[in-house]
Motif scaffolding. Structure first.
Motif, PDB file in Angstrom:
ATOM      1  N   HIS A 120      44.304  43.477  40.917  1.00 24.77           N
ATOM      2  CA  HIS A 120      44.729  43.875  39.566  1.00 24.77           C
ATOM      3  C   HIS A 120      46.074  44.588  39.615  1.00 24.77           C
ATOM      4  O   HIS A 120      46.932  44.366  38.767  1.00 24.77           O
ATOM      5  CB  HIS A 120      43.690  44.796  38.924  1.00 24.77           C
ATOM      6  CG  HIS A 120      42.433  44.068  38.537  1.00 24.77           C
ATOM      7  ND1 HIS A 120      41.435  44.642  37.794  1.00 24.77           N
ATOM      8  CD2 HIS A 120      42.018  42.806  38.801  1.00 24.77           C
ATOM      9  CE1 HIS A 120      40.454  43.765  37.607  1.00 24.77           C
ATOM     10  NE2 HIS A 120      40.790  42.639  38.222  1.00 24.77           N
ATOM     11  N   GLU A 127      37.700  45.757  33.236  1.00 25.89           N
ATOM     12  CA  GLU A 127      37.091  45.681  34.570  1.00 25.89           C
ATOM     13  C   GLU A 127      37.339  46.975  35.350  1.00 25.89           C
ATOM     14  O   GLU A 127      36.427  47.530  35.967  1.00 25.89           O
ATOM     15  CB  GLU A 127      37.658  44.483  35.330  1.00 25.89           C
ATOM     16  CG  GLU A 127      37.213  43.167  34.707  1.00 25.89           C
ATOM     17  CD  GLU A 127      37.764  41.954  35.418  1.00 25.89           C
ATOM     18  OE1 GLU A 127      38.583  42.097  36.332  1.00 25.89           O
ATOM     19  OE2 GLU A 127      37.354  40.843  35.050  1.00 25.89           O
ATOM     20  N   HIS A 139      40.949  34.398  41.739  1.00 22.95           N
ATOM     21  CA  HIS A 139      40.462  35.767  41.590  1.00 22.95           C
ATOM     22  C   HIS A 139      39.133  35.780  40.809  1.00 22.95           C
ATOM     23  O   HIS A 139      38.169  36.435  41.203  1.00 22.95           O
ATOM     24  CB  HIS A 139      41.530  36.588  40.853  1.00 22.95           C
ATOM     25  CG  HIS A 139      41.112  37.967  40.501  1.00 22.95           C
ATOM     26  ND1 HIS A 139      41.024  38.972  41.429  1.00 22.95           N
ATOM     27  CD2 HIS A 139      40.747  38.524  39.312  1.00 22.95           C
ATOM     28  CE1 HIS A 139      40.626  40.083  40.822  1.00 22.95           C
ATOM     29  NE2 HIS A 139      40.449  39.835  39.543  1.00 22.95           N
ATOM     30  N   LEU A 178      41.885  43.269  32.282  1.00 26.43           N
ATOM     31  CA  LEU A 178      41.918  44.008  33.550  1.00 26.43           C
ATOM     32  C   LEU A 178      41.451  45.450  33.349  1.00 26.43           C
ATOM     33  O   LEU A 178      40.722  45.990  34.183  1.00 26.43           O
ATOM     34  CB  LEU A 178      43.332  43.997  34.149  1.00 26.43           C
ATOM     35  CG  LEU A 178      43.915  42.616  34.491  1.00 26.43           C
ATOM     36  CD1 LEU A 178      45.334  42.763  35.016  1.00 26.43           C
ATOM     37  CD2 LEU A 178      43.055  41.877  35.510  1.00 26.43           C
ATOM     38  N   GLU A 198      35.159  37.114  41.602  1.00 28.94           N
ATOM     39  CA  GLU A 198      34.338  37.968  40.741  1.00 28.94           C
ATOM     40  C   GLU A 198      33.025  37.264  40.374  1.00 28.94           C
ATOM     41  O   GLU A 198      31.972  37.878  40.373  1.00 28.94           O
ATOM     42  CB  GLU A 198      35.128  38.366  39.487  1.00 28.94           C
ATOM     43  CG  GLU A 198      36.217  39.388  39.832  1.00 28.94           C
ATOM     44  CD  GLU A 198      37.163  39.731  38.696  1.00 28.94           C
ATOM     45  OE1 GLU A 198      37.825  40.764  38.788  1.00 28.94           O
ATOM     46  OE2 GLU A 198      37.267  38.950  37.725  1.00 28.94           O
ATOM     47  N   PHE A 201      33.956  48.051  37.191  1.00 31.75           N
ATOM     48  CA  PHE A 201      34.054  48.483  38.594  1.00 31.75           C
ATOM     49  C   PHE A 201      33.463  49.878  38.838  1.00 31.75           C
ATOM     50  O   PHE A 201      32.744  50.061  39.830  1.00 31.75           O
ATOM     51  CB  PHE A 201      35.501  48.402  39.102  1.00 31.75           C
ATOM     52  CG  PHE A 201      36.079  46.997  39.121  1.00 31.75           C
ATOM     53  CD1 PHE A 201      35.277  45.884  38.922  1.00 31.75           C
ATOM     54  CD2 PHE A 201      37.436  46.787  39.344  1.00 31.75           C
ATOM     55  CE1 PHE A 201      35.797  44.601  38.929  1.00 31.75           C
ATOM     56  CE2 PHE A 201      37.972  45.504  39.373  1.00 31.75           C
ATOM     57  CZ  PHE A 201      37.148  44.410  39.151  1.00 31.75           C
TER      58      PHE A 201
HETATM   59 FE   LIG Z   1      39.457  40.877  37.719  1.00 31.87          FE
END
Ligand SMILES: [Fe+2]
Length: 238
Positions: free
Chosen positions: A88, A136, A216, A133, A220, A141
């Motif tokens: 990211h 996340e 990417h 982003l 995930e 996260f």
């Molecule tokens: Fe991502």
């Protein structure tokens, strides 16, 4: 290249030579170029990286037909999050600012009223990527980090968390898909102007960004979601 399963005895420099996508993958593990003739195993040792984890990630990243197997069980969640956060960071601090610069050059070079529309479309897209982003980084996260932390304790306490990985899975829309609209604007609809090479440069960069985002998202989807779903299942058994 994409159909080869990468193993620990291969030289990392060979992989980087054969597949340019490895070039953006390596810094996410803190590995810089100047790879010498070291094998993947040796490089991982130097950088304190679990080699099985590295192989799993590079194979998922470079090969869309690769399916991770039971190895997911012992995966280091902290390292996975570090990798994702570094990706990211690359998009936010490197790739997007570079694209913005190119669009700026385009606007200054091309004297056509449609540049305004292109600019608006581009800005809207970048805004969506940043929101994606940020969600996340700020929601999904931290939840995964907390879950992994709690799993180490005997008494799991997740009562204050109202979230599960299914929410992430549902929300995980493909930001790279909208990039094709932006590409088509430049390929099909923007009329020919005095922009031949800057337009090509932008399209190269957009295609590169699109591919990186796809690889990417695969990490995930195939690694993050699977491992967290597994953690959640184990948590309920406790
Ligand atoms: Fe991502």
């Amino acid at each position: 290249m994409t159909d080869i399963v990468i193993s620990g005895n291969m030289k990392l420099a060979d992989i980087a030579n054969l597949d340019k996508r490895a070039l953006v993958f390596l810094p996410r593990f803190g590995i810089d170029l100047g790879l010498g003739d070291k094998t993947i195993k040796e490089t991982c040792q130097t950088h304190n990286i679990n080699v099985d984890f590295f192989l799993l990630m590079i194979n998922v990243f470079l090969n869309k037909n690769y399916f991770p197997d039971r190895k997911l069980k012992n995966l280091d969640v902290g390292m996975l999050l570090m990798y994702l956060e570094n990706s990211h960071k690359y998009y936010l601090e490197e790739k997007i600012p570079y694209l913005e610069k190119l669009i700026e050059v385009f606007k200054q070079t091309v004297k056509h009223p449609a540049t305004k529309q292109l600019d608006m479309f581009f800005k809207q897209y970048i805004l969506e990527v940043k929101e994606h982003l940020a969600y996340e980084d700020q929601t999904a996260f931290p939840y995964v980090a907390k879950l992994a932390e709690e799993m180490k304790n005997e008494n799991v306490n997740l009562s204050d968390i109202d979230y599960h990985i299914g929410v992430f899975e549902e929300r995980h829309d493909n930001i790279e898909e909208k990039l094709s609209d932006l590409k088509n604007l430049l390929i099909k609809y923007f009329p020919p102007s005095n922009d031949r090479y800057i337009r090509i440069r932008i399209l190269y960069e957009l295609a590169d960004f699109e591919e990186d985002l796809m690889n990417h998202a695969r990490i995930e989807d195939k690694v993050l979601i699977s491992i967290v779903a597994q953690l959640e299942k184990n948590m309920h058994k406790k």
